[in-house]
Design a protein around this motif. Structure first.
Motif, PDB file in Angstrom:
ATOM      1  N   VAL A   7      10.208 -15.553  -1.490  1.00  0.00           N
ATOM      2  CA  VAL A   7      10.288 -14.509  -0.473  1.00  0.00           C
ATOM      3  C   VAL A   7       9.123 -14.664   0.503  1.00  0.00           C
ATOM      4  CG1 VAL A   7      11.474 -12.858  -1.947  1.00  0.00           C
ATOM      5  CG2 VAL A   7       8.996 -12.814  -1.835  1.00  0.00           C
ATOM      6  N   PHE A   9       6.400 -12.784   2.828  1.00  0.00           N
ATOM      7  CA  PHE A   9       5.715 -11.503   2.720  1.00  0.00           C
ATOM      8  C   PHE A   9       4.843 -11.278   3.948  1.00  0.00           C
ATOM      9  CE2 PHE A   9       3.802  -8.038   0.388  1.00  0.00           C
ATOM     10  CZ  PHE A   9       2.520  -7.938   0.912  1.00  0.00           C
ATOM     11  N   HIS A  13       5.922  -5.842   3.416  1.00  0.00           N
ATOM     12  CA  HIS A  13       7.374  -5.985   3.394  1.00  0.00           C
ATOM     13  C   HIS A  13       7.757  -7.440   3.191  1.00  0.00           C
ATOM     14  CE1 HIS A  13       6.810  -2.118   5.441  1.00  0.00           C
ATOM     15  NE2 HIS A  13       8.034  -1.811   5.070  1.00  0.00           N
ATOM     16  N   CYS A  14       8.982  -7.613   2.741  1.00  0.00           N
ATOM     17  CA  CYS A  14       9.482  -8.973   2.534  1.00  0.00           C
ATOM     18  C   CYS A  14      10.542  -9.307   3.570  1.00  0.00           C
ATOM     19  CB  CYS A  14      10.076  -9.111   1.129  1.00  0.00           C
ATOM     20  SG  CYS A  14       8.827  -9.038  -0.169  1.00  0.00           S
ATOM     21  N   SER A  29       8.285  -4.404  -0.227  1.00  0.00           N
ATOM     22  CA  SER A  29       7.859  -5.409  -1.202  1.00  0.00           C
ATOM     23  C   SER A  29       8.070  -4.937  -2.642  1.00  0.00           C
ATOM     24  CB  SER A  29       6.397  -5.775  -0.975  1.00  0.00           C
ATOM     25  OG  SER A  29       5.588  -4.616  -1.010  1.00  0.00           O
ATOM     26  N   VAL A  32      11.619  -5.346  -3.685  1.00  0.00           N
ATOM     27  CA  VAL A  32      11.986  -6.757  -3.797  1.00  0.00           C
ATOM     28  C   VAL A  32      11.397  -7.350  -5.066  1.00  0.00           C
ATOM     29  CG1 VAL A  32      11.692  -9.043  -2.758  1.00  0.00           C
ATOM     30  CG2 VAL A  32      12.297  -7.107  -1.319  1.00  0.00           C
ATOM     31  N   ILE A  46       5.656 -16.336  -3.318  1.00  0.00           N
ATOM     32  CA  ILE A  46       5.448 -15.444  -2.169  1.00  0.00           C
ATOM     33  C   ILE A  46       4.782 -16.246  -1.060  1.00  0.00           C
ATOM     34  CG2 ILE A  46       4.275 -13.371  -1.343  1.00  0.00           C
ATOM     35  CD1 ILE A  46       4.400 -12.310  -4.193  1.00  0.00           C
ATOM     36  N   ARG A  48       3.129 -16.276   2.566  1.00  0.00           N
ATOM     37  CA  ARG A  48       2.562 -15.506   3.687  1.00  0.00           C
ATOM     38  C   ARG A  48       2.582 -16.431   4.900  1.00  0.00           C
ATOM     39  NH1 ARG A  48      -2.716 -12.486   1.175  1.00  0.00           N
ATOM     40  NH2 ARG A  48      -3.388 -14.633   0.888  1.00  0.00           N
ATOM     41  N   SER A  63       6.157   0.112   0.467  1.00  0.00           N
ATOM     42  CA  SER A  63       5.505  -1.101   0.947  1.00  0.00           C
ATOM     43  C   SER A  63       4.137  -1.170   0.293  1.00  0.00           C
ATOM     44  CB  SER A  63       5.389  -1.084   2.467  1.00  0.00           C
ATOM     45  OG  SER A  63       4.692   0.051   2.916  1.00  0.00           O
TER      46      SER A  63
END
Lengths: 232, 390
Positions: A7, A9, A13-14, A29, A32, A46, A48, A63
Motif C-alpha cells: 500500500v 501511505f 491515509h493509504c 490507514s 486498511v 508500506i 511512502r 487516519s
C-alpha cells in the motif's frame, strides 16, 4: 511463499496507484492495516512515495501514522533515513526497511543501515521498467532511469537480505507482472519478492517458481477473499 | 486548497486525488474516471463479463439477491436482472426512516416485476437505541442501518444459497473515482467499514452508553469471511455504463412515483426517506462535508448537461437560505420532547445554523425544474413504521 499487500501511505491515509504517479485514494490507514491483517496476508509493504499524491485530504479519526496499528510484519519503503534522523520512534513497529536510492550509492552508504538494523532487516527496493527493449532501474529520489546490469543486480543481492523487484508499469494492473525480468538477469528468486501487477490467480505459479514472497498491490483490498484460494 | 478545474470539487468524504492533464488542467479522480468511462473503457466487454461469468451462476432457488430501499435505482437493477431471466429475491431492511411514498414504491416494484421479497424489521427498540448512540457519538443516523443491512443481506444470501448479491451504483467509484473499472471490485468488510460506516468498526460503536444486551450487538457486525464464503457482492456500475440521473427516470415507466425533495437535484434518488435530504444531509454539513445535492450537480456537469457556472450558482443559492427542518426526527422517531430538540439545536449544532428552517418547506424547490418533472404528490406520512400485517 509469503503473500503480502503493498500500500502507498501518505498523511495518515493509504492510496492505490496505477503505474508510479497515477494515484487513487484507498482509505484511512487504520482501516486498511486492519483489513490487510484480517485478509490473511503474511506481511504488509508500506511505501511512502517520493512524489506524494495531490489530494484534498480531510483528517479522520481513522487516519493515523504508520505505527497506529500494525499487527503483521511490516516493511517500510521510502524516507527511512529521514525517519532515522528526525523521528526514529516511528520505526518501532517496523520489522524491516527497504531502500531504493541507497542502492545506487557506494556500498558503504547502505552498510551504515545494515549496522543499525541488521542485515536480515534490510531489503532492497528495485523498481524497474522495460524501455525500448532495455530493462532500467528507477532511482526514485533523483527520478532517473539507469540501465540495469548483472553487476548491479549482484551488488544489491550481496548487501540486502531480500530484494523487492517492482514492476512499476504493471503496478495496479493485475496479472501483468513481467516475469521475463527474472530470466534476463538470473535473479536468485528464493531471495526475491515480486511486486507490481501480481494477480491472485498467479500466486501458485510464483510459488512454483520459488519466489520468497509476492506483494499484491491495489487488488489486495478489492475483495474479502482475494487470497483465500491460495491459502487453502 | 486544490480544486478541480472541471467540476470544482476540492474534497470528498470518499477521498479525491488530482492530476494535471496535458492541457495543464487540474482534474479530480472523479472527473478522470468519468473521462475513462465515456472515452476509453470497453463497456461491451465489461457487460459480457458480467452476463456470461457472474450472472450466469444459478442458486438453489434464487440466483441473485437485490437489496432495495424504494429508490428508482432499485427499479433499474431489478428490471435489468429480470431481462436476463434471473430468479430474484429483493430484500428490504427497514431503517424506519421511510415515508409512505417509499413503501408505495417498494410494493409497486414487487408487484410490477413479480419478484419474491423479504422485509426485515430490526428490533425497533434496539434500533432506536443504536441510532441515538450513533447520533451522540458519531454525528450519524445512518450508521446502524448500514451495519445491519450489510450483515443481514450477506447472511441471508448464504443461508438461502444465493451466490450473488447485486447492488446498483458503487458510489465511491462513481462519485469520487476511487476505483478503476478494471478493478473487479467486490463488496467486502473493508469496503463497508470505509464507505458505509464512516470508518467506524462495530467494536468502536459498541461501548458504554449503549444500553443494550451484548447479544443485541450482533446485528451490527459484518459476518466473518469464512461464514459468508461463496457469496459474492458486486456493483452493476462496474460493468454497465452508469448514468444514475438518466437511468432513474426510467422508473416512471414502471409506476414509480418520485417525491418532492427540496434539497435534491435528482428527485428520483433516495425518494421516500424522511431524513436523507433533511437531517442526514444536515449532519453531512456538520461534519464538514457538502450536501448530497453537490454530488448530483457535479454529475450533471461531468455528463455535459450543466455548465460549471450554473452548478456553482445553484450551489451558492442552495447554501444561502434555510433548508433543513428535522424536528420530526426527534419527536416522531426518537420520541424526544420539544425541549429535547431545542437542547440539541442549542448544544450540538456547531455551524450553519442559518440553514435551519422554522417549519417544513412546502414549495417544490426550483431545483426540480431542471428535472423537467411532472407535479408529483408529496408524501403524506413520514417515518412510516411498516410491518407485515400491520
Amino acid at each position: 511463499m509469503r503473500v503480502g499487500a503493498c500500500v502507498i501511505f501518505y498523511k495518515g491515509h493509504c492510496f492505490q496507484s496505477f503505474g508510479l504517479n497515477d494515484f487513487k485514494f484507498l482509505g484511512s490507514s487504520k482501516n486498511v492495516f486492519e483489513a490487510v491483517d484480517h485478509h490473511g496476508f503474511s506481511e504488509i509493504c508500506i511505501i511512502r512515495p517520493a512524489k506524494p499524491p495531490l489530494t484534498g485530504l480531510m483528517s479522520s479519526h481513522r487516519s493515523g501514522d504508520i505505527d497506529s496499528y500494525l499487527g503483521i510484519p511490516t516493511i517500510l519503503v521510502g524516507g527511512v533515513e529521514k525517519s532515522l534522523a528526525h523521528d526514529p520512534g516511528i520505526l518501532r513497529s517496523i520489522e524491516r526497511v527497504a531502500f531504493n536510492s541507497l542502492l545506487f550509492e557506494p556500498e558503504c552508504a547502505i552498510q551504515k543501515v545494515v549496522d543499525i538494523f541488521g542485515k536480515q532487516a534490510v531489503v532492497g527496493m528495485l523498481p524497474f521498467v522495460l524501455k525500448d527493449g532495455i530493462y532500467m532501474a528507477y532511482n526514485v529520489s533523483s527520478d532517473v532511469l539507469i540501465e540495469l546490469t548483472s553487476d548491479f543486480i549482484s551488488k544489491i543481492y550481496s548487501i540486502c537480505d531480500e530484494v523487492v523487484i517492482h514492476d512499476i508499469c504493471a503496478h495496479g494492473k493485475s496479472g501483468e507482472f513481467d516475469l521475463q525480468f527474472i530470466t534476463k538477469f538470473e535473479i536468485p528468486v528464493h531471495r526475491t519478492i515480486a511486486c507490481g501487477g501480481v494477480s491472485p490467480s498467479d500466486l501458485k505459479r510464483f510459488s512454483k517458481l520459488g519466489f520468497s514472497a509476492v506483494y499484491l498491490d491495489n487488488i489486495s483490498l478489492h475483495s474479502d477473499s482475494v487470497i483465500d484460494g491460495y491459502l487453502r | 486548497m486544490v480544486t478541480c478545474d472541471n467540476c470544482g470539487a476540492s474534497t470528498h468524504p470518499f477521498g479525491l486525488t488530482f492530476q494535471r492533464t496535458h492541457e495543464n488542467l487540474l482534474i479530480c479522480s472523479a472527473c478522470e474516471l468519468h473521462n475513462n468511462k465515456v472515452h476509453k473503457h470497453d463497456w461491451k466487454m465489461a457487460k459480457d463479463v458480467l452476463e456470461t461469468n457472474l450472472l450466469s451462476i444459478s442458486g438453489k432457488r434464487y440466483d441473485v439477491l437485490v437489496p432495495v430501499r424504494g429508490d428508482a435505482e432499485d427499479y433499474y437493477v431489478v428490471n435489468y436482472l429480470k431481462s436476463l431471466n434471473r430468479s430474484i429475491l429483493v430484500v428490504v431492511v427497514n431503517n424506519y426512516f421511510l415515508n409512505d411514498l417509499a413503501w408505495s414504491n417498494i410494493h409497486n416494484l414487487i408487484t410490477e416485476f413479480d419478484v419474491d421479497s423479504i422485509l426485515y424489521n430490526p428490533n425497533y427498540i434496539s434500533y432506536k437505541e443504536f441510532v441515538a448512540t450513533s447520533l451522540r457519538k458519531f454525528n450519524s443516523i445512518y450508521l446502524p442501518y448500514k451495519a445491519i443491512l450489510h450483515r443481514y443481506i450477506m447472511m441471508l444470501a448464504k443461508e438461502k444459497h444465493i451466490p450473488l448479491v447485486v447492488f446498483g451504483q458503487c458510489q465511491p467509484q462513481e462519485i469520487a473515482g476511487k476505483f478503476s473499472y478494471s478493478d473487479n471490485l467486490r463488496l467486502s468488510n473493508w469496503w463497508v467499514v470505509e464507505h458505509e460506516k464512516n470508518g467506524i468498526t462495530a467494536d468502536e460503536f459498541i461501548g458504554s452508553g449503549l444500553h443494550l444486551q451484548s447479544w443485541q450487538y450482533d446485528d451490527l457486525k459484518y459476518p466473518p469471511r469464512k461464514v459468508v464464503s461463496g457469496v459474492t457482492a458486486i456493483f452493476l456500475s462496474n460493468y454497465l455504463f452508469w448514468d444514475q440521473a438518466q437511468q432513474n427516470k426510467l422508473a416512471h415507466e414502471h409506476g414509480y412515483s418520485c417525491g418532492q425533495e427540496n434539497n435534491a437535484f435528482d428527485q428520483y434518488e433516495n425518494t421516500g426517506s424522511s431524513v436523507y435530504y433533511n437531517f442526514h444531509d444536515f449532519l453531512r454539513i456538520q461534519s464538514g462535508h457538502e450536501p448530497k445535492l453537490f454530488d448530483q450537480l457535479r454529475a450533471e456537469v461531468r455528463f455535459g448537461r450543466m455548465t460549471k457556472t450554473m452548478m456553482l450558482k445553484l450551489q451558492r443559492d442552495f447554501l444561502s437560505a434555510p433548508r433543513y427542518y428535522f424536528k420530526n426526527f426527534f419527536t416522531d422517531f426518537l420520541g424526544s420532547t420539544n425541549s429535547g430538540f431545542d437542547w440539541y439545536c442549542e448544544n450540538r449544532i456547531t455551524n450553519r445554523r442559518d440553514l435551519l428552517a422554522e417549519s417544513e418547506l412546502n414549495e417544490l424547490s426550483r431545483l426540480a425544474e431542471y428535472q423537467n418533472l411532472n407535479e408529483e404528490a408529496p408524501p403524506r406520512e413520514q417515518f412510516v413504521r411498516f410491518q407485515k400485517g400491520i
